[in-house]
Scaffold this active site. Structure first.
Site, PDB file in Angstrom:
ATOM      1  N   ASP A  93       0.534  -1.337   0.073  1.00 23.90           N
ATOM      2  CA  ASP A  93      -0.099  -0.085   0.211  1.00 23.90           C
ATOM      3  C   ASP A  93       0.969   1.278   0.012  1.00 23.90           C
ATOM      4  OD1 ASP A  93      -2.602  -1.361   0.225  1.00 23.90           O
ATOM      5  OD2 ASP A  93      -1.669  -2.169   2.005  1.00 23.90           O
ATOM      6  N   GLY A 104      -1.505  -4.689   4.028  1.00 22.16           N
ATOM      7  CA  GLY A 104      -2.543  -4.787   4.746  1.00 22.16           C
ATOM      8  C   GLY A 104      -3.856  -4.209   4.346  1.00 22.16           C
ATOM      9  N   GLU A 112       1.128 -12.556   4.937  1.00 28.52           N
ATOM     10  CA  GLU A 112       1.872 -12.036   4.174  1.00 28.52           C
ATOM     11  C   GLU A 112       3.130 -11.940   4.892  1.00 28.52           C
ATOM     12  OE1 GLU A 112      -1.122  -9.501   1.177  1.00 28.52           O
ATOM     13  OE2 GLU A 112      -0.442  -8.559   2.826  1.00 28.52           O
TER      14      GLU A 112
HETATM   15  C1  5RP Z   1      -3.013  -7.088   1.133  1.00 20.63           C
HETATM   16  C2  5RP Z   1      -2.185  -6.313   1.171  1.00 20.63           C
HETATM   17  C3  5RP Z   1      -2.005  -5.930  -0.548  1.00 20.63           C
HETATM   18  O1  5RP Z   1      -0.829  -6.414  -0.924  1.00 20.63           O
HETATM   19  C4  5RP Z   1      -2.055  -4.146  -0.718  1.00 20.63           C
HETATM   20  O2  5RP Z   1      -3.077  -3.870  -0.080  1.00 20.63           O
HETATM   21  C5  5RP Z   1      -2.051  -3.864  -2.286  1.00 20.63           C
HETATM   22  O3  5RP Z   1      -3.140  -4.269  -2.806  1.00 20.63           O
HETATM   23  P1  5RP Z   1      -3.415  -3.841  -4.228  1.00 20.63           P
HETATM   24  O4  5RP Z   1      -2.236  -4.694  -5.117  1.00 20.63           O
HETATM   25  O5  5RP Z   1      -4.624  -4.314  -4.627  1.00 20.63           O
HETATM   26  O6  5RP Z   1      -3.322  -2.348  -4.349  1.00 20.63           O
HETATM   27  O7  5RP Z   1      -1.243  -5.920   1.390  1.00 20.63           O
HETATM   28  O8  5RP Z   1      -3.119  -7.063   2.642  1.00 20.63           O
END
Ligand code: 5RP
Length: 236
Positions: A93, A104, A112
């Protein structure tokens, strides 16, 4: 999953495909969670189907990763069955210049962190919008908490200077429940000056299972960008 006409989806797709292209036959691969990693899982499935890639096994980080791996024909293994993970591919994120992350957004950061930390190489896949100078600038920090400890944990987080809020479901009444059956507190910190210290301090609060700060875990960050109207992938 079509990314046509949506620049953000296009960046996510390109970077997901680029990460999947780095996987070698015979590898054990950590399969992250989120919309960017979903493209990588799809691309791994495409490579298996075409015969370009053989004999890989995936270690999933969430129900989402399990569902996608099954959909795209990637055999799965658990951590009990393997000695090591060659490479993990996962989204983020926020990414700071030291390759530290906030994760997260999909409430999957606990599994993860286990899988990504165990990988000999952890490749982060993000679109350019995820890059920040300082963690916490754009995204709240997720903290997974055992349900009975939510109220005292929120108080403890507030004492550390954070503004905690319980993550609520979308298309689901009530709070988000993680794959482990816990709740997520999203925390706004005005500044995160020392991510390594905050990661430890938060995890020391009774009832906290894991937080979304990933410090010193990422090896490679692949960034999807649109330059002159065309999607490109560069390495940080
Ligand atoms: C899930 C995560 C995701 O990897 C993170 O939110 C990125 O997501 P996206 O690729 O949909 O932007 O940490 O817990």
């Amino acid at each position: 999953m079509s990314a046509e006409n949506d620049p953000v989806k296009l960046m996510k797709q390109q970077v997901g495909v680029a990460a999947a292209a780095r996987v070698q036959s015979g590898s054990i691969v950590g399969l992250g969670t989120g919309s960017t990693t979903a493209y990588a899982i799809q691309a791994l499935g495409d490579r298996l189907k075409s015969g370009d890639l053989k004999d890989i096994k995936g270690v999933p980080t969430s129900f989402q990763a399990i569902v996608l791996a099954r959909q795209y024909g990637i055999p799965l293994v658990t951590l009990d069955e393997i000695g090591s993970i060659d490479l993990a591919i996962d989204g983020a994120d926020e990414v700071d210049p030291q390759k530290n992350l906030i994760k997260g957004g999909g409430a999957a950061h606990t599994q993860e962190k286990i899988v990504d930390s165990l990988a000999a190489q952890f490749i982060v896949v993000v679109d350019g919008g995820k890059l920040v100078d300082r963690l916490g600038s754009t995204f709240l920090l997720p903290v997974e908490v055992i349900p009975m400890a939510v109220t005292p944990a929120m108080r403890a987080i507030a004492k550390l200077g954070g503004k905690p809020e319980l993550r609520m479901g979308i298309k689901k009444a009530g709070p988000v429940v993680t794959d482990q059956g816990n709740l997520v507190i999203d925390v706004k910190f005005d500044r995160i000056d020392n991510p390594a210290e905050l990661e430890k301090t938060l995890n020391n609060i009774p009832g906290v299972l894991e937080n979304g700060l990933f410090v010193g875990v990422a090896d490679v960050v692949l960034i999807g960008e649109i330059v002159d109207g065309k999607p490109i992938v560069r390495e940080m």
